[in-house]
Design a protein around this motif. Structure first.
Motif, mmCIF file in Angstrom:
data_model
loop_
_atom_site.group_PDB
_atom_site.id
_atom_site.type_symbol
_atom_site.label_atom_id
_atom_site.label_comp_id
_atom_site.label_asym_id
_atom_site.label_seq_id
_atom_site.Cartn_x
_atom_site.Cartn_y
_atom_site.Cartn_z
ATOM 1 N N ALA A 35 -8.685 6.244 1.561
ATOM 2 C CA ALA A 35 -7.932 5.354 2.475
ATOM 3 C C ALA A 35 -8.788 5.006 3.535
ATOM 4 O O ALA A 35 -9.601 3.923 3.744
ATOM 5 C CB ALA A 35 -5.829 4.853 2.130
ATOM 6 N N LEU A 91 -4.687 11.061 0.095
ATOM 7 C CA LEU A 91 -5.147 9.624 -0.396
ATOM 8 C C LEU A 91 -5.190 9.138 1.306
ATOM 9 O O LEU A 91 -6.128 7.970 1.087
ATOM 10 C CB LEU A 91 -3.443 9.293 -0.817
ATOM 11 C CG LEU A 91 -3.325 9.771 -2.375
ATOM 12 C CD1 LEU A 91 -2.258 9.315 -2.875
ATOM 13 C CD2 LEU A 91 -4.559 8.851 -3.128
ATOM 14 N N ASN A 92 -4.747 9.116 1.953
ATOM 15 C CA ASN A 92 -4.759 8.846 3.861
ATOM 16 C C ASN A 92 -6.024 8.854 3.887
ATOM 17 O O ASN A 92 -6.437 7.781 4.170
ATOM 18 C CB ASN A 92 -3.693 9.496 4.252
ATOM 19 C CG ASN A 92 -2.150 9.102 4.345
ATOM 20 O OD1 ASN A 92 -1.304 8.220 3.449
ATOM 21 N ND2 ASN A 92 -0.981 9.413 5.356
ATOM 22 N N LEU A 99 0.807 6.520 -6.960
ATOM 23 C CA LEU A 99 0.056 7.538 -6.410
ATOM 24 C C LEU A 99 0.576 8.531 -7.319
ATOM 25 O O LEU A 99 0.475 10.008 -7.998
ATOM 26 C CB LEU A 99 -0.600 6.705 -5.920
ATOM 27 C CG LEU A 99 -1.782 6.100 -6.519
ATOM 28 C CD1 LEU A 99 -3.491 6.264 -5.266
ATOM 29 C CD2 LEU A 99 -2.665 6.745 -7.735
ATOM 30 N N LEU A 100 1.550 9.575 -6.492
ATOM 31 C CA LEU A 100 2.007 10.272 -6.014
ATOM 32 C C LEU A 100 3.493 10.838 -6.772
ATOM 33 O O LEU A 100 3.554 12.113 -6.884
ATOM 34 C CB LEU A 100 2.719 10.658 -4.508
ATOM 35 C CG LEU A 100 1.380 10.978 -3.633
ATOM 36 C CD1 LEU A 100 2.130 11.193 -1.870
ATOM 37 C CD2 LEU A 100 0.175 12.110 -3.334
ATOM 38 N N SER A 138 -0.466 13.637 -0.782
ATOM 39 C CA SER A 138 -0.607 12.179 0.054
ATOM 40 C C SER A 138 -1.535 12.526 1.524
ATOM 41 O O SER A 138 -2.090 11.081 1.368
ATOM 42 C CB SER A 138 1.135 12.859 0.924
ATOM 43 O OG SER A 138 0.822 11.910 2.298
ATOM 44 N N LYS A 161 0.691 3.966 -2.691
ATOM 45 C CA LYS A 161 0.331 5.856 -2.821
ATOM 46 C C LYS A 161 2.047 6.246 -3.241
ATOM 47 O O LYS A 161 1.185 6.971 -4.090
ATOM 48 C CB LYS A 161 0.608 5.485 -1.495
ATOM 49 C CG LYS A 161 0.192 6.613 -0.926
ATOM 50 C CD LYS A 161 0.486 7.093 0.529
ATOM 51 C CE LYS A 161 0.939 8.707 1.213
ATOM 52 N NZ LYS A 161 1.184 8.471 2.628
ATOM 53 N N GLN A 162 3.455 5.881 -3.217
ATOM 54 C CA GLN A 162 3.820 6.408 -3.798
ATOM 55 C C GLN A 162 4.218 6.658 -5.176
ATOM 56 O O GLN A 162 4.206 7.311 -5.655
ATOM 57 C CB GLN A 162 5.666 5.577 -3.615
ATOM 58 C CG GLN A 162 6.591 6.053 -2.541
ATOM 59 C CD GLN A 162 7.795 5.359 -1.572
ATOM 60 O OE1 GLN A 162 7.111 3.844 -2.746
ATOM 61 N NE2 GLN A 162 7.360 5.013 -0.226
ATOM 62 N N PHE A 183 0.241 -0.997 0.043
ATOM 63 C CA PHE A 183 -0.010 0.228 0.306
ATOM 64 C C PHE A 183 1.115 1.126 -0.059
ATOM 65 O O PHE A 183 0.501 2.497 -0.413
ATOM 66 C CB PHE A 183 -0.936 -0.657 1.207
ATOM 67 C CG PHE A 183 -1.585 -1.098 1.565
ATOM 68 C CD1 PHE A 183 -2.926 -1.089 -0.064
ATOM 69 C CD2 PHE A 183 -2.442 -2.274 2.141
ATOM 70 C CE1 PHE A 183 -3.717 -2.080 0.222
ATOM 71 C CE2 PHE A 183 -2.723 -3.553 1.856
ATOM 72 C CZ PHE A 183 -4.016 -3.077 1.519
#
Lengths: 161, 396
Positions: B40, B36-37, B16-17, B33, B13-14, B9
């Motif tokens: 999620a 996204l958190n 996506l960023l 970031s 995330k990395q 995960f």
């Protein structure tokens, strides 16, 4: 950047403080007061005092605001009507304001630069409380105990007859 | 392999960023970031909420020898969808005499507080949505706004049932917040930090190579865990302690005047609060996302966390299916006469454990402290076989 944030928080806090002071509906005033406490906590976060900010929310929003709300609920029933101008209150307010201004002018200027975050551990807080601030801590403890016993005596009163 | 599964995960995330990094300014990446958190967190816990709402009814049905929901979808698993649609299209009724603003804000505040509290719990290795040094304090600071929200709901509805329910709820929340907080302190003392990640890190090692360093395996930890769990039950208004919304007495407590989606929001906040308390219990006492045995560490950390969380949630449901509701006075007596002294004992016992060297002797000393206090308390609090004529306070 920080001064912009400061201005926003200041406007937020002052708005709700004013609302708390002027709202004729006591319950709304009390709730605005609670929101104002969040604003004050935001100042602490801005200064990098995370612990103090969290305690501010925890104690003031979680406990003091509930206490105020309950006091209003349990004591005054027709309070929504009376709304006189109170000269005593004005004098007290001016005195408190003057005192605060005096205290602020006397302290060395606090710059709102980027917060200096020294990782403050629980141990450091505990040591500070148990060494240099042990007397204030004990006094607060005694005061709170006295308040607790006082509340108990008030409640016990009607059982004694 | 195991490592990449564990961090899948984080990698996602990395990835996506990655279009942002290098091109956009730093603050934009940070906001991305955080967003996204949040997405999620909401996605996972709202799904879990939908799942648990149907599983709870299934499990309760099983315990009460009936079927539970079994009409919508396979095994009734799509029941939450039907419930959600039903809640959404119901008419939203606001009483005429209600305080509109306060009535409207209460469910928002209560849901926001529950979601924020979920943010500081470490769900896996490097998987804390909101890293903050005073995470535990943040959890309780946010949780403490619950009382105000409940009060707003009760007062804003302008209804006697609501007000009485809110008063009961606040009384029990305040009473049980003390043991809840004080049972957290021994862990904070033992670790020396309010940071949830550090608390999980402190439970990393294994005695003799296979007994984990979880705090629940120390005498003070076990006691604190039980007290914490009971207080958690109360804080989330679950069944043996669901006095504030006792259906047979005061309709639905502070939620009486809420309908449709606002009622669903309250319902959701209650479950999210339950997840948050269970998640914190897992973090504090059950080693967080750590594997119970060293050779099981290849299973990804988040699976361990959610496995432990599901066990706790099952116990929540189990208790609901088993125990009758307590009375208000029983609950208050229990809080102030038993829970609070025991919570303080945990604190002392943890100190004893620490200063006796955190070994077997410390374990035994700490056990002795708790056993003595428990015995003394049970002697004093024993009210059996002492039937006296009933006395009335307000009636002849």
């Amino acid at each position: 950047m920080n001064s912009v944030v400061f201005a926003i928080i200041a406007i937020f806090t002052l708005t709700f403080a004013l609302a708390a002071a002027t709202n004729p509906r006591l319950m709304h005033a009390a709730l605005s007061f609670a929101v104002m406490f969040v604003g004050v906590a935001a100042f602490f976060f801005l200064l990098g005092a995370e612990f103090v900010g969290l305690v501010q929310i925890f104690v003031y929003v979680g406990a003091v605001a509930v206490l105020i709300v309950f006091t209003i609920l349990l004591t005054r029933r027709d309070a929504e009507k009376d709304r006189g101008f109170n000269w005593g209150g004005v004098i007290v307010a001016i005195a408190v304001f003057a005192g605060l201004v005096w205290a602020i002018l006397k302290t060395q200027s606090v710059s709102i630069g980027p917060p200096v975050i020294k990782a403050l551990t629980v141990k450091q807080i505990g040591e500070a409380l148990m060494t240099s601030y042990v007397w204030p801590l004990q006094c607060v403890g005694v005061l709170l105990t006295a308040a607790l016993i006082g509340a108990l005596i008030l409640v016990l009163e009607d059982k004694r007859e | 392999m195991a490592d990449s599964l564990d961090q899948i995960f984080i990698r996602a995330k990395q990835w996506l960023l990655s279009p942002l990094v290098g091109h956009a300014p730093n603050w934009l990446v940070q906001i991305g970031s955080s967003l996204l958190n949040i997405i999620a967190l909401l996605g996972v816990f709202l799904t879990l909420f939908a799942l648990i709402s149907v599983l709870e009814r299934k499990i309760l049905g099983r315990m009460q020898n009936r079927y539970g929901p079994n009409r919508v979808g396979p095994f009734g698993l799509l029941q939450p969808v039907a419930d959600g649609i039903k809640m959404l299209i119901k008419e939203d009724i606001v009483p005429v005499r209600a305080d509109k603003v306060v009535h409207f804000l209460a469910p928002i505040l209560i849901a926001a507080a529950a979601i924020l509290a979920l943010g500081v719990i470490p769900y896996g290795r490097n998987m804390t949505p909101f890293v903050i040094d005073g995470g535990i304090l943040f959890f309780f600071a946010v949780g403490s706004t619950n009382e105000l929200a409940v009060f707003m709901a009760g007062w804003g509805s302008n209804n006697k049932f609501s007000m009485l329910g809110a008063m009961r709820a606040i009384a029990q929340m305040i009473s049980y917040e003390l043991p809840l907080l004080i049972t957290v302190l021994p862990v904070v003392m033992a670790v020396g930090s309010l940071n949830p990640d550090k608390i999980v890190f402190a439970q990393k090692y294994y005695y003799f190579g296979f007994v984990p360093h979880w705090f629940v395996l120390t005498p003070w930890g076990a006691t604190a865990f039980i007290l914490f769990f009971v207080s958690g039950l109360v804080e989330s208004n679950r069944t043996p302690f669901d006095v504030p919304e006792g259906e047979s007495e005061i309709v639905a407590g502070h939620m009486t005047e809420y309908s449709g989606f606002k009622y669903a929001t309250f319902f959701m906040a209650e479950y999210l609060g339950m997840f948050a308390v269970s998640g914190l219990a897992v973090t504090l006492f059950l080693g967080g996302w750590r594997a119970p045995l060293p050779w099981l560490a290849f299973i990804p950390s988040y699976i361990w966390f959610f496995a432990k969380l599901s066990i706790l949630l099952f116990v929540f449901i189990w208790v609901r299916g088993t125990l009758p509701r307590t009375r208000v006075d029983q609950m208050m007596n229990f809080a102030w006469k038993f829970m609070l002294p025991m919570a303080f004992t945990c604190l002392i016992s943890a100190a004893v454990w620490h200063y006796a060297g955190r070994r077997l002797s410390g374990w035994l000393w700490s056990f002795a402290t708790i056993a003595i206090v428990y015995l003394v308390l049970s002697l004093f609090l024993d009210t059996r076989k002492k039937f006296t004529p009933r006395t009335y306070r307000f009636a002849e």
